[in-house]
Write a protein that holds these residues in place. Structure first.
Motif, PDB file in Angstrom:
ATOM      1  N   TRP A 150       8.686  11.143  21.484  1.00 12.20           N
ATOM      2  CA  TRP A 150       8.873   9.715  21.691  1.00 12.20           C
ATOM      3  C   TRP A 150       9.016   8.978  20.363  1.00 12.20           C
ATOM      4  O   TRP A 150       8.615   9.477  19.318  1.00 12.20           O
ATOM      5  CB  TRP A 150       7.686   9.135  22.463  1.00 12.20           C
ATOM      6  N   SER A 151       9.577   7.792  20.456  1.00 11.68           N
ATOM      7  CA  SER A 151       9.597   6.898  19.300  1.00 11.68           C
ATOM      8  C   SER A 151       8.188   6.345  19.098  1.00 11.68           C
ATOM      9  O   SER A 151       7.268   6.636  19.863  1.00 11.68           O
ATOM     10  CB  SER A 151      10.595   5.765  19.537  1.00 11.68           C
ATOM     11  N   SER A 152       8.005   5.544  18.051  1.00 13.10           N
ATOM     12  CA  SER A 152       6.675   4.999  17.773  1.00 13.10           C
ATOM     13  C   SER A 152       6.778   3.547  17.352  1.00 13.10           C
ATOM     14  O   SER A 152       7.852   3.057  16.971  1.00 13.10           O
ATOM     15  CB  SER A 152       5.993   5.811  16.653  1.00 13.10           C
ATOM     16  N   ARG A 153       5.653   2.886  17.389  1.00 17.16           N
ATOM     17  CA  ARG A 153       5.563   1.561  16.792  1.00 17.16           C
ATOM     18  C   ARG A 153       5.428   1.722  15.277  1.00 17.16           C
ATOM     19  O   ARG A 153       5.054   2.786  14.797  1.00 17.16           O
ATOM     20  CB  ARG A 153       4.351   0.815  17.354  1.00 17.16           C
ATOM     21  N   PRO A 154       5.709   0.670  14.508  1.00 15.57           N
ATOM     22  CA  PRO A 154       5.534   0.771  13.055  1.00 15.57           C
ATOM     23  C   PRO A 154       4.083   1.092  12.697  1.00 15.57           C
ATOM     24  O   PRO A 154       3.153   0.600  13.334  1.00 15.57           O
ATOM     25  CB  PRO A 154       5.928  -0.635  12.571  1.00 15.57           C
ATOM     26  N   PHE A 155       3.903   1.933  11.698  1.00 10.28           N
ATOM     27  CA  PHE A 155       2.561   2.266  11.224  1.00 10.28           C
ATOM     28  C   PHE A 155       2.582   2.380   9.706  1.00 10.28           C
ATOM     29  O   PHE A 155       3.594   2.732   9.106  1.00 10.28           O
ATOM     30  CB  PHE A 155       2.045   3.563  11.866  1.00 10.28           C
ATOM     31  N   LYS A 156       1.448   2.071   9.088  1.00  7.89           N
ATOM     32  CA  LYS A 156       1.354   2.053   7.632  1.00  7.89           C
ATOM     33  C   LYS A 156       1.073   3.452   7.090  1.00  7.89           C
ATOM     34  O   LYS A 156       0.282   4.206   7.649  1.00  7.89           O
ATOM     35  CB  LYS A 156       0.250   1.095   7.182  1.00  7.89           C
ATOM     36  N   GLU A 170       0.810  -1.217   0.000  1.00  8.98           N
ATOM     37  CA  GLU A 170       0.000   0.000   0.000  1.00  8.98           C
ATOM     38  C   GLU A 170       0.844   1.267   0.000  1.00  8.98           C
ATOM     39  O   GLU A 170       0.314   2.364  -0.168  1.00  8.98           O
ATOM     40  CB  GLU A 170      -0.921   0.029   1.225  1.00  8.98           C
ATOM     41  N   GLY A 171       2.150   1.159   0.209  1.00 11.60           N
ATOM     42  CA  GLY A 171       3.023   2.325   0.295  1.00 11.60           C
ATOM     43  C   GLY A 171       4.275   1.984   1.068  1.00 11.60           C
ATOM     44  O   GLY A 171       5.143   1.273   0.565  1.00 11.60           O
ATOM     45  N   VAL A 172       4.362   2.461   2.313  1.00 13.05           N
ATOM     46  CA  VAL A 172       5.502   2.128   3.165  1.00 13.05           C
ATOM     47  C   VAL A 172       5.025   1.916   4.591  1.00 13.05           C
ATOM     48  O   VAL A 172       3.949   2.376   4.978  1.00 13.05           O
ATOM     49  CB  VAL A 172       6.585   3.236   3.159  1.00 13.05           C
ATOM     50  N   GLU A 173       5.841   1.199   5.345  1.00 17.17           N
ATOM     51  CA  GLU A 173       5.647   1.087   6.783  1.00 17.17           C
ATOM     52  C   GLU A 173       6.701   1.974   7.445  1.00 17.17           C
ATOM     53  O   GLU A 173       7.900   1.837   7.176  1.00 17.17           O
ATOM     54  CB  GLU A 173       5.818  -0.351   7.246  1.00 17.17           C
TER      55      GLU A 173
END
Length: 226
Positions: free
Chosen positions: A189-195, A176-179
């Protein structure tokens, strides 16, 4: 203990929770998912690391925000020829594009530093893997002096976290694009992976999931047969 904390803070390995606040102005990325995670968009100035493979959509990830800039955009040591037609189609005027092909790593860093602090460039994109902490700090000073973004496009660099980035993100390719993942963010803060879905920008380049066949419950099928 205090000396150890001071040392880690100086090396940008510790963030203080009571300093969680925006550190700079932002520019909308063009993707709602990104703007939500980054509290408004990409930093308008500073040094930003993009840990990414080549040709997975990393430039498409940046193009909507680059198109909003009004000053020059410098491409330094790109891994392939810059496609002027694609940039113009994305809204980046050709006369605002500067492509620099340095012969050495030192020349590339010198060009990035001077482009950033000149005040003529809104964004500087540099493809560079090996960097030392003092080199990133010089680029930070240059970005602050010229009110510019310096994007460092790199791939799978282990010492990345110790470097003083304004923002560090990692990109992986998806259908769909990138993660995207925020590895480090100054004042945040850092983040969890998101689409990040490219459908709204480049519908023809996105593989959308096929609609599944409609399934009727067994009892409903029996009722229809009667």
């Amino acid at each position: 203990m205090n000396k150890l904390i001071d040392l880690l803070t100086h090396r940008h390995l510790v963030w203080q929770g009571n300093r969680e606040q925006p550190v700079t102005e932002t520019i909308a990325s063009g993707f709602a998912e990104v703007d939500s995670v980054l509290a408004g968009g990409f930093p308008l100035q500073g040094v930003i690391e993009l840990d990414t493979g080549v040709g997975i959509g990393e430039l498409r990830f940046l193009l909507p925000s680059l198109a909003k800039q009004t000053r020059l955009i410098a491409f330094i040591h790109p891994p392939a020829q810059v496609n002027a037609q694609a940039l113009v189609h994305a809204g980046v005027a050709a006369e605002r594009v500067l492509v620099i092909e340095p012969k050495t790593t030192q020349e590339a860093l010198w060009a990035a530093e001077w482009c950033a602090k000149s005040g003529a460039c809104a964004s500087v994109l540099l493809w560079q893997d090996d960097l030392a902490i003092h080199q990133v700090k010089r680029l930070q000073l240059a970005a602050a002096g010229g009110e510019a973004q310096v994007w460092l496009l790199r791939h799978d660099i282990r010492e990345s976290f110790a470097l003083p980035w304004t923002l560090s993100m990692r990109l992986l390719a998806t259908e769909e694009g990138v993660e995207a993942t925020v590895n480090k963010r100054k004042g945040g803060w850092s983040s969890r992976p998101f689409k990040v879905n490219f459908q709204s920008q480049w519908a023809d380049l996105v593989l959308m999931p096929e609609p599944s066949a409609e399934i009727f419950p067994f009892q409903a099928m029996q009722h229809a047969a009667k």
